[in-house]
Design a protein around this motif. Sequence first.
Motif, PDB file in Angstrom:
ATOM      1  N   LEU A   1      -1.723  15.311  -8.290  1.00 19.15           N
ATOM      2  CA  LEU A   1      -1.148  14.075  -7.773  1.00 19.15           C
ATOM      3  C   LEU A   1      -2.273  13.080  -7.526  1.00 19.15           C
ATOM      4  O   LEU A   1      -3.072  13.263  -6.609  1.00 19.15           O
ATOM      5  CB  LEU A   1      -0.412  14.333  -6.444  1.00 19.15           C
ATOM      6  N   PRO A   2      -2.365  12.029  -8.373  1.00 21.96           N
ATOM      7  CA  PRO A   2      -3.377  11.004  -8.094  1.00 21.96           C
ATOM      8  C   PRO A   2      -3.012  10.265  -6.807  1.00 21.96           C
ATOM      9  O   PRO A   2      -1.848   9.935  -6.586  1.00 21.96           O
ATOM     10  CB  PRO A   2      -3.272  10.054  -9.294  1.00 21.96           C
ATOM     11  N   LEU A   3      -4.015  10.010  -5.982  1.00 23.94           N
ATOM     12  CA  LEU A   3      -3.774   9.343  -4.700  1.00 23.94           C
ATOM     13  C   LEU A   3      -4.695   8.142  -4.544  1.00 23.94           C
ATOM     14  O   LEU A   3      -5.892   8.226  -4.822  1.00 23.94           O
ATOM     15  CB  LEU A   3      -4.043  10.323  -3.548  1.00 23.94           C
TER      16      LEU A   3
ATOM     17  N   GLY B   1      -2.371   5.906  -0.328  1.00 27.39           N
ATOM     18  CA  GLY B   1      -1.207   6.581   0.262  1.00 27.39           C
ATOM     19  C   GLY B   1      -0.307   5.598   0.983  1.00 27.39           C
ATOM     20  O   GLY B   1       0.390   5.967   1.929  1.00 27.39           O
ATOM     21  N   SER B   2      -0.270   4.357   0.516  1.00 24.40           N
ATOM     22  CA  SER B   2       0.514   3.335   1.229  1.00 24.40           C
ATOM     23  C   SER B   2       1.916   3.169   0.652  1.00 24.40           C
ATOM     24  O   SER B   2       2.653   2.274   1.058  1.00 24.40           O
ATOM     25  CB  SER B   2      -0.221   1.991   1.224  1.00 24.40           C
ATOM     26  N   ASN B   3       2.256   4.053  -0.305  1.00 20.50           N
ATOM     27  CA  ASN B   3       3.620   3.996  -0.843  1.00 20.50           C
ATOM     28  C   ASN B   3       4.137   5.404  -1.106  1.00 20.50           C
ATOM     29  O   ASN B   3       4.852   5.638  -2.070  1.00 20.50           O
ATOM     30  CB  ASN B   3       3.639   3.183  -2.144  1.00 20.50           C
TER      31      ASN B   3
ATOM     32  N   ALA C   1       2.618  -3.360  -8.338  1.00 18.30           N
ATOM     33  CA  ALA C   1       2.727  -4.025  -7.037  1.00 18.30           C
ATOM     34  C   ALA C   1       2.852  -5.533  -7.210  1.00 18.30           C
ATOM     35  O   ALA C   1       2.352  -6.104  -8.190  1.00 18.30           O
ATOM     36  CB  ALA C   1       1.478  -3.703  -6.209  1.00 18.30           C
ATOM     37  N   GLY C   2       3.497  -6.154  -6.252  1.00 23.83           N
ATOM     38  CA  GLY C   2       3.655  -7.600  -6.311  1.00 23.83           C
ATOM     39  C   GLY C   2       4.105  -8.174  -4.986  1.00 23.83           C
ATOM     40  O   GLY C   2       4.561  -7.441  -4.098  1.00 23.83           O
ATOM     41  N   ALA C   3       3.940  -9.458  -4.853  1.00 24.03           N
ATOM     42  CA  ALA C   3       4.393 -10.187  -3.660  1.00 24.03           C
ATOM     43  C   ALA C   3       4.197 -11.674  -3.927  1.00 24.03           C
ATOM     44  O   ALA C   3       3.398 -12.054  -4.786  1.00 24.03           O
ATOM     45  CB  ALA C   3       3.564  -9.775  -2.439  1.00 24.03           C
TER      46      ALA C   3
ATOM     47  N   ILE D   1      -3.855  10.047 -15.117  1.00 22.26           N
ATOM     48  CA  ILE D   1      -4.460   9.342 -13.982  1.00 22.26           C
ATOM     49  C   ILE D   1      -4.986   7.994 -14.475  1.00 22.26           C
ATOM     50  O   ILE D   1      -5.675   7.931 -15.507  1.00 22.26           O
ATOM     51  CB  ILE D   1      -5.638  10.162 -13.405  1.00 22.26           C
ATOM     52  N   ILE D   2      -4.675   6.943 -13.760  1.00 21.66           N
ATOM     53  CA  ILE D   2      -5.227   5.623 -14.089  1.00 21.66           C
ATOM     54  C   ILE D   2      -6.683   5.605 -13.634  1.00 21.66           C
ATOM     55  O   ILE D   2      -6.982   5.975 -12.488  1.00 21.66           O
ATOM     56  CB  ILE D   2      -4.417   4.521 -13.371  1.00 21.66           C
ATOM     57  N   LEU D   3      -7.563   5.194 -14.553  1.00 24.23           N
ATOM     58  CA  LEU D   3      -8.993   5.152 -14.230  1.00 24.23           C
ATOM     59  C   LEU D   3      -9.440   3.739 -13.874  1.00 24.23           C
ATOM     60  O   LEU D   3     -10.278   3.548 -12.985  1.00 24.23           O
ATOM     61  CB  LEU D   3      -9.822   5.615 -15.438  1.00 24.23           C
TER      62      LEU D   3
ATOM     63  N   LYS E   1       1.666 -15.188   6.771  1.00 24.57           N
ATOM     64  CA  LYS E   1       3.116 -14.986   6.652  1.00 24.57           C
ATOM     65  C   LYS E   1       3.470 -13.523   6.860  1.00 24.57           C
ATOM     66  O   LYS E   1       4.437 -13.173   7.507  1.00 24.57           O
ATOM     67  CB  LYS E   1       3.610 -15.448   5.269  1.00 24.57           C
ATOM     68  N   ARG E   2       2.647 -12.658   6.263  1.00 29.95           N
ATOM     69  CA  ARG E   2       2.857 -11.212   6.399  1.00 29.95           C
ATOM     70  C   ARG E   2       2.815 -10.759   7.852  1.00 29.95           C
ATOM     71  O   ARG E   2       3.652  -9.998   8.311  1.00 29.95           O
ATOM     72  CB  ARG E   2       1.757 -10.462   5.629  1.00 29.95           C
ATOM     73  N   SER E   3       1.778 -11.230   8.558  1.00 31.18           N
ATOM     74  CA  SER E   3       1.599 -10.723   9.925  1.00 31.18           C
ATOM     75  C   SER E   3       2.735 -11.202  10.828  1.00 31.18           C
ATOM     76  O   SER E   3       3.046 -10.573  11.829  1.00 31.18           O
ATOM     77  CB  SER E   3       0.234 -11.117  10.483  1.00 31.18           C
TER      78      SER E   3
HETATM   79  C1  LIG Z   1       2.101  -2.825   5.284  1.00 30.60           C
HETATM   80  C2  LIG Z   1       2.418  -2.619   3.827  1.00 30.60           C
HETATM   81  C3  LIG Z   1       2.754  -3.718   3.055  1.00 30.60           C
HETATM   82  C4  LIG Z   1       3.035  -3.530   1.684  1.00 30.60           C
HETATM   83  N1  LIG Z   1       3.349  -4.623   0.931  1.00 30.60           N
HETATM   84  C5  LIG Z   1       3.578  -4.473  -0.384  1.00 30.60           C
HETATM   85  C6  LIG Z   1       3.870  -5.604  -1.203  1.00 30.60           C
HETATM   86  O1  LIG Z   1       3.904  -6.738  -0.766  1.00 30.60           O
HETATM   87  N2  LIG Z   1       4.110  -5.397  -2.522  1.00 30.60           N
HETATM   88  C7  LIG Z   1       4.062  -4.167  -3.075  1.00 30.60           C
HETATM   89  O2  LIG Z   1       4.272  -4.043  -4.288  1.00 30.60           O
HETATM   90  N3  LIG Z   1       3.806  -3.071  -2.319  1.00 30.60           N
HETATM   91  C8  LIG Z   1       3.550  -3.195  -0.999  1.00 30.60           C
HETATM   92  N4  LIG Z   1       3.272  -2.090  -0.233  1.00 30.60           N
HETATM   93  C9  LIG Z   1       3.313  -0.744  -0.851  1.00 30.60           C
HETATM   94  C10 LIG Z   1       1.986  -0.250  -1.407  1.00 30.60           C
HETATM   95  O3  LIG Z   1       0.872  -0.835  -0.751  1.00 30.60           O
HETATM   96  C11 LIG Z   1       1.886  -0.516  -2.910  1.00 30.60           C
HETATM   97  O4  LIG Z   1       2.916   0.147  -3.608  1.00 30.60           O
HETATM   98  C12 LIG Z   1       0.545  -0.075  -3.486  1.00 30.60           C
HETATM   99  O5  LIG Z   1       0.490  -0.483  -4.832  1.00 30.60           O
HETATM  100  C13 LIG Z   1       0.348   1.434  -3.418  1.00 30.60           C
HETATM  101  O6  LIG Z   1      -1.025   1.683  -3.652  1.00 30.60           O
HETATM  102  P1  LIG Z   1      -1.693   3.029  -3.105  1.00 30.60           P
HETATM  103  O7  LIG Z   1      -3.098   3.066  -3.587  1.00 30.60           O
HETATM  104  O8  LIG Z   1      -1.510   3.141  -1.654  1.00 30.60           O
HETATM  105  O9  LIG Z   1      -0.816   4.109  -3.875  1.00 30.60           O
HETATM  106  P2  LIG Z   1      -0.378   5.536  -3.329  1.00 30.60           P
HETATM  107  O10 LIG Z   1       0.586   5.384  -2.213  1.00 30.60           O
HETATM  108  O11 LIG Z   1      -1.591   6.360  -3.083  1.00 30.60           O
HETATM  109  O12 LIG Z   1       0.395   6.084  -4.598  1.00 30.60           O
HETATM  110  C14 LIG Z   1       1.633   5.507  -4.984  1.00 30.60           C
HETATM  111  C15 LIG Z   1       2.061   6.138  -6.322  1.00 30.60           C
HETATM  112  O13 LIG Z   1       1.126   5.769  -7.322  1.00 30.60           O
HETATM  113  C16 LIG Z   1       0.531   6.926  -7.901  1.00 30.60           C
HETATM  114  N5  LIG Z   1      -0.887   6.643  -8.128  1.00 30.60           N
HETATM  115  C17 LIG Z   1      -1.806   6.214  -7.227  1.00 30.60           C
HETATM  116  N6  LIG Z   1      -2.998   6.070  -7.817  1.00 30.60           N
HETATM  117  C18 LIG Z   1      -2.835   6.429  -9.111  1.00 30.60           C
HETATM  118  C19 LIG Z   1      -3.714   6.536 -10.230  1.00 30.60           C
HETATM  119  N7  LIG Z   1      -5.003   6.225 -10.140  1.00 30.60           N
HETATM  120  N8  LIG Z   1      -3.206   6.979 -11.392  1.00 30.60           N
HETATM  121  C20 LIG Z   1      -1.885   7.298 -11.521  1.00 30.60           C
HETATM  122  N9  LIG Z   1      -1.007   7.222 -10.496  1.00 30.60           N
HETATM  123  C21 LIG Z   1      -1.476   6.798  -9.307  1.00 30.60           C
HETATM  124  C22 LIG Z   1       0.701   8.037  -6.851  1.00 30.60           C
HETATM  125  O14 LIG Z   1       0.656   9.318  -7.448  1.00 30.60           O
HETATM  126  C23 LIG Z   1       2.048   7.677  -6.284  1.00 30.60           C
HETATM  127  O15 LIG Z   1       3.090   8.135  -7.112  1.00 30.60           O
HETATM  128  C24 LIG Z   1       2.987  -2.239   1.121  1.00 30.60           C
HETATM  129  C25 LIG Z   1       2.636  -1.133   1.915  1.00 30.60           C
HETATM  130  C26 LIG Z   1       2.350  -1.328   3.267  1.00 30.60           C
HETATM  131  C27 LIG Z   1       1.958  -0.135   4.094  1.00 30.60           C
END
Ligand SMILES: Cc1cc2nc3c(=O)[nH]c(=O)nc-3n(C[C@H](O)[C@H](O)[C@H](O)COP(=O)(O)OP(=O)(O)OC[C@H]3O[C@@H](n4cnc5c(N)ncnc54)[C@H](O)[C@@H]3O)c2cc1C
Length: 296
Positions: A57-59, A62-64, A133-135, A178-180, A204-206
């Motif tokens: 599991l690539p990490l 951990g924010s999603n 990801a987007g916003a 795994i995305i490099l 705006k977020r805060s």
């Molecule tokens: C306060 C807060 C605000 C947020 N706002 C937004 C927002 O505005 N827009 C938005 O889109 N998201 C938002 N998110 C969600 C999150 O930040 C995004 O989805 C972000 O892209 C996840 O990145 P991460 O590194 O934490 O991924 P992780 O949580 O570590 O992983 C998410 C998924 O991606 C996979 N993954 C991670 N790294 C790799 C890799 N190198 N190769 C292959 N797979 C991988 C993991 O296996 C998992 O399935 C928010 C989260 C929080 C906590």
Amino acid sequence: MSWQQPLQSFGELSQHESMAAHTTLAVGGMATWYFKPHHKIALCQALSLIPDEIRILPLGRGSNLLVSDQGFKGMVIDLGMLNHVEIKGRTLTAQAGSRMSKLAQTAAKAGLSGLEFMATVPGDLGGGIAMNAGAFGQQASDTCLQVDIVHRHGNEETLSKQQLNMVYRHSQIPDQAIILAASFELLKGKAENILHAMRHMRQKRSQSQPLALPNCGSVFKNPEGDYAARLIEAVGLKGKCMGDAQISNVHANFIVNHGSASSDDIHALIALVQHSVFEKFAIHLEPEVRILESVQ
Ligand SMILES: Cc1cc2nc3c(=O)[nH]c(=O)nc-3n(C[C@H](O)[C@H](O)[C@H](O)COP(=O)(O)OP(=O)(O)OC[C@H]3O[C@@H](n4cnc5c(N)ncnc54)[C@H](O)[C@@H]3O)c2cc1C
């Protein structure tokens, strides 16, 4: 000789690592294995040593990610050391473990526009590509040119964003790849304007998100033409608690952890929301958070 010993020369390897410590929701049981490669070449070499039966599991940050209380039976690969960023002309290239906020700042200071939204997303680039990801009307796929990946046995490949089929909060990454790194073609702009736009987005977020408590951002994707938060409020679930997990009073599409929430508490809230919204509106809310079951 076992595979663990040679793997240790490519990075830090540990066993029974708490996933609550590696996810912004601060829940989840143990990962059987946790590996943090020193750098890209080490990662690619290490992959061929990891037995086939171990799922990886690539990490990123951990924010999603919602990890089960039973943990993850496999190997979590933490990409935090792969964090090199460079700019050539209008192209920014970064490794997967780079914080998206750092990419936004680096691009802005170089007078490059297109990644402003990343200033407000707390993940790493790999997660940002995996989730598209987007916003604020921008998303990773808008400016992404290509993505380097490594397959499960260490062979590398470069894919275009079309090959990754990047759509709203989803990219099609080959199983166990795994995305490099990824590169982005950006537009020229004035650094001070770009930095100002980023400050405005952060402000705006805060004001609109419960950022003081552990959470994973939006729990559900917005259904077409509507907002998950509006639907959750409309079924009266804003503020609803299960154990120490709560549908945020600040933003109904966020679930917050007041301290000792379990993954099961969060699953129960997700199921309750899906059931209630479907009953009232016949809309299925699809989770945006990646749900990792223990059986995986
Ligand atoms: C306060 C807060 C605000 C947020 N706002 C937004 C927002 O505005 N827009 C938005 O889109 N998201 C938002 N998110 C969600 C999150 O930040 C995004 O989805 C972000 O892209 C996840 O990145 P991460 O590194 O934490 O991924 P992780 O949580 O570590 O992983 C998410 C998924 O991606 C996979 N993954 C991670 N790294 C790799 C890799 N190198 N190769 C292959 N797979 C991988 C993991 O296996 C998992 O399935 C928010 C989260 C929080 C906590």
